[in-house]
Design an enzyme around this catalytic site. Structure first.
Site, PDB file in Angstrom:
ATOM      1  N   GLY A 269     -32.940-113.739  65.284  1.00 14.55           N
ATOM      2  CA  GLY A 269     -34.347-114.083  65.457  1.00 14.55           C
ATOM      3  C   GLY A 269     -34.494-115.487  66.007  1.00 14.55           C
ATOM      4  N   VAL A 270     -35.747-115.950  66.049  1.00 13.45           N
ATOM      5  CA  VAL A 270     -35.982-117.281  66.607  1.00 13.45           C
ATOM      6  C   VAL A 270     -35.998-118.330  65.502  1.00 13.45           C
ATOM      7  CG1 VAL A 270     -37.180-116.627  68.703  1.00 13.45           C
ATOM      8  CG2 VAL A 270     -38.449-116.751  66.561  1.00 13.45           C
ATOM      9  N   GLY A 271     -35.843-119.586  65.882  1.00 12.11           N
ATOM     10  CA  GLY A 271     -36.029-120.679  64.934  1.00 12.11           C
ATOM     11  C   GLY A 271     -34.741-121.382  64.560  1.00 12.11           C
ATOM     12  N   ASN A 272     -34.907-122.341  63.675  1.00  7.42           N
ATOM     13  CA  ASN A 272     -33.809-123.245  63.362  1.00  7.42           C
ATOM     14  C   ASN A 272     -32.696-122.588  62.553  1.00  7.42           C
ATOM     15  OD1 ASN A 272     -34.908-125.472  64.681  1.00  7.42           O
ATOM     16  ND2 ASN A 272     -36.328-125.762  62.993  1.00  7.42           N
ATOM     17  N   GLU A 294     -33.079-110.126  71.387  1.00  3.57           N
ATOM     18  CA  GLU A 294     -34.247-110.226  72.285  1.00  3.57           C
ATOM     19  C   GLU A 294     -34.366-111.603  72.900  1.00  3.57           C
ATOM     20  OE1 GLU A 294     -37.363-108.916  69.724  1.00  3.57           O
ATOM     21  OE2 GLU A 294     -37.094-110.576  68.358  1.00  3.57           O
ATOM     22  N   ILE A 364     -40.822-114.903  55.496  1.00  3.29           N
ATOM     23  CA  ILE A 364     -41.667-115.798  54.699  1.00  3.29           C
ATOM     24  C   ILE A 364     -41.275-115.683  53.233  1.00  3.29           C
ATOM     25  CG2 ILE A 364     -44.056-116.054  53.864  1.00  3.29           C
ATOM     26  CD1 ILE A 364     -44.927-115.815  56.750  1.00  3.29           C
ATOM     27  N   ASN A 384     -47.039-115.664  62.372  1.00  2.00           N
ATOM     28  CA  ASN A 384     -46.780-115.348  63.788  1.00  2.00           C
ATOM     29  C   ASN A 384     -47.017-113.851  64.029  1.00  2.00           C
ATOM     30  OD1 ASN A 384     -45.977-118.032  64.167  1.00  2.00           O
ATOM     31  ND2 ASN A 384     -43.890-117.548  63.560  1.00  2.00           N
ATOM     32  N   GLY A 388     -39.862-108.610  66.981  1.00  2.00           N
ATOM     33  CA  GLY A 388     -38.884-107.529  67.086  1.00  2.00           C
ATOM     34  C   GLY A 388     -38.128-107.298  65.789  1.00  2.00           C
ATOM     35  N   LYS A 408     -42.908-125.507  51.091  1.00  2.00           N
ATOM     36  CA  LYS A 408     -43.887-126.531  50.686  1.00  2.00           C
ATOM     37  C   LYS A 408     -43.343-127.400  49.549  1.00  2.00           C
ATOM     38  CE  LYS A 408     -46.720-124.704  53.679  1.00  2.00           C
ATOM     39  NZ  LYS A 408     -46.727-125.245  55.020  1.00  2.00           N
TER      40      LYS A 408
HETATM   41  O1  0RQ Z   1     -44.901-123.960  57.740  1.00  2.00           O
HETATM   42  O2  0RQ Z   1     -44.274-125.881  59.119  1.00  2.00           O
HETATM   43  O3  0RQ Z   1     -46.593-125.633  58.166  1.00  2.00           O
HETATM   44  O4  0RQ Z   1     -44.650-126.127  56.656  1.00  2.00           O
HETATM   45  O5  0RQ Z   1     -43.908-121.109  57.323  1.00  2.00           O
HETATM   46  O6  0RQ Z   1     -41.294-121.702  58.107  1.00  2.00           O
HETATM   47  O7  0RQ Z   1     -39.143-122.348  57.086  1.00  2.00           O
HETATM   48  O8  0RQ Z   1     -39.914-123.461  59.252  1.00  2.00           O
HETATM   49  O9  0RQ Z   1     -39.108-121.063  59.129  1.00  2.00           O
HETATM   50  O10 0RQ Z   1     -39.641-121.364  61.621  1.00  2.00           O
HETATM   51  O11 0RQ Z   1     -37.785-119.877  60.729  1.00  2.00           O
HETATM   52  O12 0RQ Z   1     -40.206-119.258  60.461  1.00  2.00           O
HETATM   53  C1  0RQ Z   1     -40.851-115.940  59.041  1.00  2.00           C
HETATM   54  C2  0RQ Z   1     -42.413-117.502  60.130  1.00  2.00           C
HETATM   55  C3  0RQ Z   1     -40.093-118.231  59.549  1.00  2.00           C
HETATM   56  C4  0RQ Z   1     -40.419-116.624  61.428  1.00  2.00           C
HETATM   57  C5  0RQ Z   1     -40.958-117.064  60.026  1.00  2.00           C
HETATM   58  C6  0RQ Z   1     -44.092-121.756  56.071  1.00  2.00           C
HETATM   59  C7  0RQ Z   1     -43.283-123.021  56.190  1.00  2.00           C
HETATM   60  C8  0RQ Z   1     -43.581-123.421  57.629  1.00  2.00           C
HETATM   61  C9  0RQ Z   1     -42.331-121.718  59.043  1.00  2.00           C
HETATM   62  P1  0RQ Z   1     -45.126-125.535  57.944  1.00  2.00           P
HETATM   63  P2  0RQ Z   1     -39.846-122.252  58.393  1.00  2.00           P
HETATM   64  P3  0RQ Z   1     -39.129-120.447  60.582  1.00  2.00           P
HETATM   65  C10 0RQ Z   1     -37.409-112.598  66.716  1.00  2.00           C
HETATM   66  C11 0RQ Z   1     -37.693-111.855  65.441  1.00  2.00           C
HETATM   67  C12 0RQ Z   1     -41.196-112.958  62.152  1.00  2.00           C
HETATM   68  C13 0RQ Z   1     -40.826-112.470  63.519  1.00  2.00           C
HETATM   69  C14 0RQ Z   1     -39.363-112.258  63.716  1.00  2.00           C
HETATM   70  C15 0RQ Z   1     -41.154-115.427  61.989  1.00  2.00           C
HETATM   71  C16 0RQ Z   1     -43.637-122.075  58.330  1.00  2.00           C
HETATM   72  O13 0RQ Z   1     -39.057-116.314  61.312  1.00  2.00           O
HETATM   73  O14 0RQ Z   1     -42.219-115.556  62.557  1.00  2.00           O
HETATM   74  O15 0RQ Z   1     -38.551-112.302  62.820  1.00  2.00           O
HETATM   75  N1  0RQ Z   1     -40.580-114.201  61.783  1.00  2.00           N
HETATM   76  N2  0RQ Z   1     -39.039-112.017  64.971  1.00  2.00           N
HETATM   77  O16 0RQ Z   1     -43.711-123.970  55.242  1.00  2.00           O
HETATM   78  C17 0RQ Z   1     -45.991-120.127  52.452  1.00  2.00           C
HETATM   79  C18 0RQ Z   1     -43.952-119.069  52.029  1.00  2.00           C
HETATM   80  C19 0RQ Z   1     -43.444-119.662  53.217  1.00  2.00           C
HETATM   81  C20 0RQ Z   1     -44.303-120.465  53.961  1.00  2.00           C
HETATM   82  C21 0RQ Z   1     -42.345-120.373  54.946  1.00  2.00           C
HETATM   83  N3  0RQ Z   1     -43.193-118.280  51.282  1.00  2.00           N
HETATM   84  N4  0RQ Z   1     -45.219-119.320  51.703  1.00  2.00           N
HETATM   85  N5  0RQ Z   1     -45.569-120.707  53.590  1.00  2.00           N
HETATM   86  N6  0RQ Z   1     -43.582-120.889  55.017  1.00  2.00           N
HETATM   87  N7  0RQ Z   1     -42.232-119.615  53.839  1.00  2.00           N
HETATM   88  C22 0RQ Z   1     -38.529-113.260  67.492  1.00  2.00           C
HETATM   89  C23 0RQ Z   1     -39.461-112.355  68.181  1.00  2.00           C
HETATM   90  O17 0RQ Z   1     -39.607-111.248  67.848  1.00  2.00           O
HETATM   91  C24 0RQ Z   1     -40.214-112.825  69.342  1.00  2.00           C
END
Ligand code: 0RQ
Length: 508
Positions: A269-272, A294, A364, A384, A388, A408
């Site tokens: 997936g995407v992200g750090n 993807e 999440i 978001n 995929g 948080k």
């Molecule tokens: O928010 O920056 O405002 O504090 O969610 O969280 O930990 O930076 O993680 O950037 O990897 O995103 C699921 C969103 C994770 C992403 C998700 C808050 C947290 C922060 C982001 P702030 P992190 P990431 C390939 C596959 C779905 C789509 C997918 C995603 C923000 O991975 O969109 O997988 N996945 N696609 O603070 C409240 C919780 C939280 C929370 C995190 N439990 N409650 N806030 N956060 N956990 C891509 C494509 O398909 C295109």
């Protein structure tokens, strides 16, 4: 005017015009299919021109909104520009833009969050209405009118096929990716469907260019603008530990004979965290890896460069500035190792199942029984979208979900009694990982899963509360297969919504 060297077709050269003139061809109420996937290959000029036009219409008291369909997320010059002027009636299928997020959660914009592999067939079958206009970025137009794709494919083939009117943006800044694309034209609707003839992740089954009926092209706009610079933070400790747990697990699977030494094709997936896992693989004892994913991010590019990764199939590149510079320097090296495909193929359940993909996606929250929420904060606010992740998770050989154990600053536990929204059910989730550890849920009943998720993945602050929850839920006897105390389960989310710590913990 200098000769437009990237527009070689004489007919389409006659359609050259400004972005404003092209945007004037989009009408209120149109459904517009835009190119773009994770910050690459989106149109750079027409959406902003359309936003200006919409803003003017609103100032004149005229209603003007359009439907915006894309591949996945784009960039501020598309999503934010149009959302800011309240110009989007309905957005699909994935976005990660803060302005869109705010508008959707405020109830001012409709959002259809659908599996990325479903979009094309939904449009072909007319499930979501008619596509009026396509606005697609390309890298060039050949003499015979075929189009050279840019750095993402997404749903472009479908937009070009299905739209009544086509607007092309020809981006002079797009790198020369010719030969990297594989556009498959063999997909049909049931009952005419045939197997997709892709049996290895680097197979090429299609064509190098998009076909497009020149008669439908109403405008060609020239741009010279880079894609979004997708920035990654340095790998933090939690991400490094998550990556470490996953790599240890994969090694264990190899030792047990359940995975070959070169693993199976990776989806990330995407992200750090995803990027950290790729960085971790750099030093792991696996070679000859492949990817069927993807999005190709910086970490995967580095694996290709080092030779650890033999080939990568994706629908988009999503690189930071430094990685992009490296990519452009060594284009021919990467050209022979990367295949970019339409997203209905990069994410196709049939292929994901056949290849036996190892899917690794962020989330999440997960609950103690293995249900995963990828999209909604406290059950109601979209973050978001599912992207995929569902295409891969349900069909993967191994489906892994990962998150830090808290969010948080520790106020929120990402392991909860009951997920506030479920994108991936307990049936589709095999492995959960946090920086605390990894839970392999395969073959376990719900009660057994809850033990492992709590002991291996929950943060120490929340472990006693979760253990106590399961014990009392069991004792309550209301149902001993998946024991719950419903009121209390939702209280965790209500507490977080109220700005308190989950589970009634005192403020840290
Ligand atoms: O928010 O920056 O405002 O504090 O969610 O969280 O930990 O930076 O993680 O950037 O990897 O995103 C699921 C969103 C994770 C992403 C998700 C808050 C947290 C922060 C982001 P702030 P992190 P990431 C390939 C596959 C779905 C789509 C997918 C995603 C923000 O991975 O969109 O997988 N996945 N696609 O603070 C409240 C919780 C939280 C929370 C995190 N439990 N409650 N806030 N956060 N956990 C891509 C494509 O398909 C295109």
């Amino acid at each position: 005017m200098t000769e437009p060297s990237r527009v070689l077709n004489p007919l389409l050269r006659q359609r050259l015009m400004s972005a404003d003139a092209a945007a004037a061809l989009i009408r209120p109420g149109d459904n517009v299919g835009m190119s773009g996937f994770t910050g690459t290959g989106h149109p750079k000029a027409v959406p902003a021109a359309l936003a200006r036009r919409i803003a003017q219409a609103h100032r004149d008291g005229e209603p003007f909104k359009v439907g915006v369909w894309t591949g996945a997320s784009t960039a501020p010059e598309l999503d934010a520009a149009l959302a800011q002027v309240d110009g989007i009636e309905l957005r699909l299928p994935y976005q990660s833009d803060p302005v869109c997020r705010e508008r959707i959660n405020a109830g001012r914009m409709e959002y259809l969050d659908i599996h990325l592999s479903h979009v094309a067939q939904f449009v072909w079958s007319g499930f979501i209405g008619h596509l009026d206009v396509a606005v697609v970025e390309v890298a060039g137009i050949l003499e015979d009118g075929r189009l050279v794709p840019a750095a993402s494919i997404g749903n472009n083939k479908t937009w070009l096929d299905q739209a009544d009117r086509v607007i092309l943006e020809v981006n002079a800044a797009s790198p020369d990716l010719e030969g990297m694309h594989d556009i498959y034209y063999g997909t049909h609707l049931p009952p005419q469907r045939m197997p997709i003839p892709l049996v290895r992740p680097d197979d090429r089954i299609g064509e190098a260019y998009y076909r497009c009926d020149p008669a439908k092209v109403v405008a060609v706009v020239q741009t010279n603008a880079p894609d979004r610079d997708t920035k990654f933070s340095l790998v933090d400790d939690a991400s490094r530990r998550i990556a470490g747990h996953i790599i240890e697990f994969l090694q264990h699977e190899v030792k047990k004979g359940r995975l070959p030494r070169e693993l199976l094709p990776l989806q990330s997936g995407v992200g750090n965290i995803a990027n950290a896992v790729m960085a971790g693989l750099q030093d792991a004892p696996f070679d000859n890896l492949t990817a069927y994913t993807e999005v190709l991010q910086d970490g995967m590019l580095a694996l290709l460069k080092s030779g650890k990764l033999r080939s990568a199939s994706a629908t988009a590149l999503s690189l930071g500035a430094q990685a992009l510079a490296e990519f452009e320097r060594e284009l021919d090296f990467y050209r022979s190792r990367i295949v970019l495909r339409p997203q209905e193929i990069s994410n196709h359940p049939e292929i994901v199942r056949r290849l036996g993909v190892i899917a690794m996606n962020g989330m999440i929250e997960a609950d103690i029984y293995g249900n995963v929420n990828s999209t909604h904060v406290h059950g109601t606010r979209i973050m978001n979208g599912i992207g995929g992740s569902g295409d891969f998770a349900r069909n993967a050989w191994l489906s892994i979900f990962m998150t830090p154990s808290t969010a948080k600053n520790g106020a929120i536990s990402c392991i909860v009694p009951m997920a506030s929204h479920v994108d991936h059910t307990e049936h589709d989730v095999q492995v959960i990982v946090t920086e605390q550890g990894l839970a392999d849920l395969r073959g376990l009943s719900p009660k057994q899963r809850s033990q492992l998720v709590i002991e291996n993945c929950a943060h120490p602050d929340y472990k006693p509360l979760l253990r106590d929850y399961v014990r009392r839920a069991l004792e309550s006897g209301s149902g001993r297969h998946t024991p719950h105390l419903l009121q209390e389960a939702f209280n965790w989310h209500l507490q977080a919504q109220a700005g308190e710590r989950m589970g009634g913990l005192p403020k840290a």
